[in-house]
Design a protein around this motif. Structure first.
Motif, mmCIF file in Angstrom:
data_model
loop_
_atom_site.group_PDB
_atom_site.id
_atom_site.type_symbol
_atom_site.label_atom_id
_atom_site.label_comp_id
_atom_site.label_asym_id
_atom_site.label_seq_id
_atom_site.Cartn_x
_atom_site.Cartn_y
_atom_site.Cartn_z
ATOM 1 N N GLU A 80 0.786 -1.335 0.067
ATOM 2 C CA GLU A 80 0.012 0.099 -0.022
ATOM 3 C C GLU A 80 0.782 1.095 0.155
ATOM 4 N N ALA A 81 2.092 1.059 0.091
ATOM 5 C CA ALA A 81 2.985 2.339 0.225
ATOM 6 C C ALA A 81 3.030 2.806 -1.102
ATOM 7 N N PRO A 82 3.552 4.140 -1.093
ATOM 8 C CA PRO A 82 3.657 4.782 -2.406
ATOM 9 C C PRO A 82 4.996 4.234 -3.135
ATOM 10 N N ALA A 83 4.847 4.071 -4.387
ATOM 11 C CA ALA A 83 5.885 3.592 -5.286
ATOM 12 C C ALA A 83 7.225 4.598 -5.262
ATOM 13 N N SER A 84 6.676 5.921 -5.304
ATOM 14 C CA SER A 84 7.975 6.485 -5.735
ATOM 15 C C SER A 84 7.837 7.952 -5.171
ATOM 16 N N LEU A 85 7.847 7.831 -3.828
ATOM 17 C CA LEU A 85 7.720 9.111 -3.112
ATOM 18 C C LEU A 85 9.223 9.932 -3.566
ATOM 19 N N ASP A 86 10.140 9.364 -3.468
ATOM 20 C CA ASP A 86 11.300 9.961 -3.814
ATOM 21 C C ASP A 86 11.072 10.577 -5.267
ATOM 22 N N GLN A 87 10.728 9.702 -6.122
ATOM 23 C CA GLN A 87 10.624 10.282 -7.490
ATOM 24 C C GLN A 87 9.779 11.544 -7.645
ATOM 25 N N GLU A 88 8.758 11.593 -6.803
ATOM 26 C CA GLU A 88 7.974 12.609 -6.987
ATOM 27 C C GLU A 88 9.040 13.997 -6.248
ATOM 28 N N GLY A 89 9.695 13.543 -5.411
ATOM 29 C CA GLY A 89 10.823 14.473 -5.172
ATOM 30 C C GLY A 89 10.297 15.899 -4.509
ATOM 31 N N MET A 90 9.293 15.938 -3.798
ATOM 32 C CA MET A 90 8.695 17.428 -3.274
ATOM 33 C C MET A 90 9.068 17.037 -1.861
ATOM 34 N N ASN A 91 9.752 17.990 -1.141
ATOM 35 C CA ASN A 91 9.801 17.932 0.129
ATOM 36 C C ASN A 91 8.622 18.328 0.908
ATOM 37 N N MET A 92 8.296 17.562 1.774
ATOM 38 C CA MET A 92 6.812 17.680 2.215
ATOM 39 C C MET A 92 6.786 19.005 3.092
ATOM 40 N N MET A 93 7.795 19.315 3.842
ATOM 41 C CA MET A 93 7.582 20.677 4.338
ATOM 42 C C MET A 93 7.666 21.750 3.507
ATOM 43 N N LEU A 94 7.739 21.568 2.244
ATOM 44 C CA LEU A 94 7.507 22.564 1.317
ATOM 45 C C LEU A 94 6.195 22.494 0.798
ATOM 46 N N GLY A 95 6.209 20.968 0.456
ATOM 47 C CA GLY A 95 4.854 20.816 -0.274
ATOM 48 C C GLY A 95 3.373 20.916 0.609
ATOM 49 N N SER A 96 3.553 20.432 1.827
ATOM 50 C CA SER A 96 2.508 20.631 2.656
ATOM 51 C C SER A 96 2.542 21.995 3.432
ATOM 52 N N ARG A 97 1.296 22.646 3.509
ATOM 53 C CA ARG A 97 1.062 23.716 4.689
ATOM 54 C C ARG A 97 1.564 23.472 5.860
ATOM 55 N N SER A 98 1.811 24.310 6.564
ATOM 56 C CA SER A 98 2.187 24.135 8.011
ATOM 57 C C SER A 98 0.963 24.368 8.853
ATOM 58 N N VAL A 99 0.811 23.656 9.772
ATOM 59 C CA VAL A 99 -0.500 23.639 10.695
ATOM 60 C C VAL A 99 -0.533 25.077 11.319
ATOM 61 N N ASN A 100 0.279 26.024 10.927
ATOM 62 C CA ASN A 100 0.273 27.233 11.591
ATOM 63 C C ASN A 100 -1.010 28.035 10.916
ATOM 64 N N ASN A 101 -1.091 27.434 9.570
ATOM 65 C CA ASN A 101 -1.909 28.257 8.679
ATOM 66 C C ASN A 101 -3.465 27.870 9.140
ATOM 67 N N VAL A 102 -3.673 27.022 10.106
ATOM 68 C CA VAL A 102 -4.978 26.360 10.803
ATOM 69 C C VAL A 102 -4.844 26.672 12.172
ATOM 70 N N GLN A 103 -5.998 27.517 12.511
ATOM 71 C CA GLN A 103 -6.016 27.987 13.880
ATOM 72 C C GLN A 103 -6.965 27.097 14.663
ATOM 73 N N LYS A 104 -6.267 26.349 15.796
ATOM 74 C CA LYS A 104 -7.270 25.426 16.508
ATOM 75 C C LYS A 104 -8.106 26.427 17.219
#
Ligand SMILES: Nc1ncnc2c1ncn2[C@@H]1O[C@H](COP(=O)(O)OP(=O)(O)OP(=O)(O)O)[C@@H](O)[C@H]1O
Length: 474
Positions: free
Chosen positions: A136-160
């Motif tokens: 079930e794991a992704p085949a090519s996360l590395d191929q995708e090559g995006m850094n998660m910290m860059l690709g995903s927004r920070s939780v700071n954008n969402v105020q609890k």
């Protein structure tokens, strides 16, 4: 054409079922091969799942060797693939089709490929999970090559704003997206769940939930918008979901009167539509219960909590621990069945329908044995005649008090002299067909959706006219 109330499609010969158009046809290549392996095995005569896994090295859906998987897991925090907006059908995603197929389990036939019963009650993972993750794991996360910290927004954008609920696998907050100002639900993934997580830093249950939810797109399935990261340790992971004000458990706990028949129909239709989408896409939810059915003040119902869900073409693993409530669990699992199908969800739907009508749980068992006793005392103690194969279940040796009659109608009468809730013949037919002990004879999701009860008066209430409930979480 709608089948007659109570109509149960005869189970087709295996070959016929296998030759039907398979929803897997719509899945990506690697997965197709995997499912072909499974189907071949089934044709050979229902090979044990372990046999499938050992004798037929599973061609990974993701096409990635195990070592690669480990590196994917290691990279989970560094690699982004979890933004819905960027989600494309690529190797590694759970694929679901938008279209409702006319075949597969959703067509009136239960799945030929069954899951291990042990897994049903398992929300933890053991070593063999790694095999499943491999598939079930992704085949090519590395191929995708995006850094998660860059690709995903920070939780700071969402105020609890406030904590809504804390489940076994996550803490859910009401929150505000700072950019859009929208109210959202934020589910923080709880770590320390299993060995996989200890080794690779992320709980499998959540990985599956995220994968399935990001791939689903249906009005009766909760929408996960994106995954954000950050928090105290800088590596917490959160799911950002659409926010619904209530869950059905909370609503029923605070309601004074049961839902009216037309309201029950409205809720049941939505539940069945969502479930039809899942079963058509070969996904079994496996944890349907009122607290996993979200509701909003627009009369919408949405299925959530996919931590237990599986695509059932996948290989199976043994369980480690039982943690889910037994009240909605079907008799075949309580009896120790080793494999099961989409019918397990249909049993839960029957229990939910009964609870919607009466506003109390139908089978509130205190232990597994008590659960079975409660079921049999209402539906009758099964035997080989009405449930072929019953006596071969591991837990069928227990001495159950003999109850020769089905007493369900007593609980849901057609007439009430004291003004209580009544259930028509058709309504009772639907309920009793869902709560059929033998899973082979239990109603399928398509049969339930097409049931005559939904077409007789009172008709399902329009969502617009469903009652609203005061917010309890602000
Ligand atoms: N999108 C949402 N909007 C509003 N409330 C939500 C949402 N998702 C979850 N909740 C609330 O949080 C509760 C727990 O969520 P969820 O079932 O996903 O977590 P869990 O840790 O998997 O729970 P469980 O212990 O039941 O497995 C739900 O019963 C519901 O009350």
């Amino acid at each position: 054409m709608s089948p007659e109330p109570g109509y149960v499609s005869p189970v087709q010969p295996l070959e016929a079922r296998l030759s039907e158009k398979n929803p897997v046809d719509d899945l990506e290549e690697g997965q197709l091969e995997e499912d072909q392996v499974m189907q071949e095995s089934v044709k050979e005569g229902f090979l044990e799942e372990e046999q499938v896994m050992h004798e037929q090295p599973m061609k990974s859906r993701w096409g990635s060797p195990k070592e690669e998987l480990v590196s994917h897991a290691d990279n989970i925090y560094r690699t982004s693939r979890w933004n819905r907006s960027s989600l494309t059908p690529e190797c590694g995603e759970v694929m679901v089709s938008e279209e409702h197929h006319s075949s597969g389990s959703g067509s009136g036939y239960h799945s030929v490929e069954k899951l291990s019963a042990d897994e049903y009650s398992d929300r933890e993972c053991c070593s063999s999970d790694h095999v499943e993750v491999e598939n079930e794991a992704p085949a090519s996360l590395d191929q995708e090559g995006m850094n998660m910290m860059l690709g995903s927004r920070s939780v700071n954008n969402v105020q609890k704003l406030n904590k809504i609920n804390e489940g076994t696998y996550g803490i859910v907050y009401r929150a505000r997206d700072e950019k859009t100002k929208e109210i959202v639900a934020l589910k923080k993934i709880k770590m320390k769940e299993d060995r996989f997580e200890e080794e690779y830093g992320f709980p499998l249950t959540s990985l599956r939930e995220i994968n399935i939810l990001l791939s689903c797109n249906h009005p009766s399935i909760v929408n996960v918008r994106e995954v954000v990261v950050g928090g105290k340790n800088d590596n917490d992971v959160y799911m950002v979901m659409e926010h619904l004000e209530h869950d059905l458990r909370g609503v029923m706990d605070t309601k004074k009167e049961p839902f009216s028949t037309s309201e029950v129909k409205c809720l049941m239709m939505q539940l069945l539509e969502g479930l039809s989408y899942l079963h058509t896409n070969w996904i079994i939810h496996r944890d349907l219960k009122p607290s996993n059915l979200l509701m909003n003040n627009s009369g919408e119902l949405k299925i959530c909590d996919f931590g237990m869900a599986r695509q059932y073409g996948s290989p199976i693993k043994p369980y480690t621990q039982m943690v889910i409530t037994q009240w909605y669990r079907p008799p075949e699992l309580l009896l120790g069945a080793k494999e099961y199908s989409t019918a397990v969800d249909m049993w839960s739907v029957g229990c939910i329908m009964a609870e919607l009508l009466s506003q109390k749980p139908l089978f509130p068992g205190k232990s597994e044995l008590d659960q079975l006793q409660k079921i049999f005392s209402v539906l009758g103690t099964p035997n080989e005649a009405n449930w072929p194969g019953f006596s071969s279940f591991p837990n069928a040796k227990a001495k159950f008090p003999s109850q020769p009659y089905n007493m369900l109608r007593k609980k849901f009468p057609a007439i009430s002299f004291v003004g209580g809730q009544i259930l028509s013949e058709r309504g009772f037919d639907l309920l009793s067909s869902l709560l059929t002990l033998d899973p082979e004879k239990r109603l399928t999701v398509e049969e339930a959706r097409n049931h005559g009860w939904f077409h007789e008066v009172p008709l399902p209430k329009s969502k617009d006219f469903m009652p609203t409930y005061p917010p309890k979480r602000c």
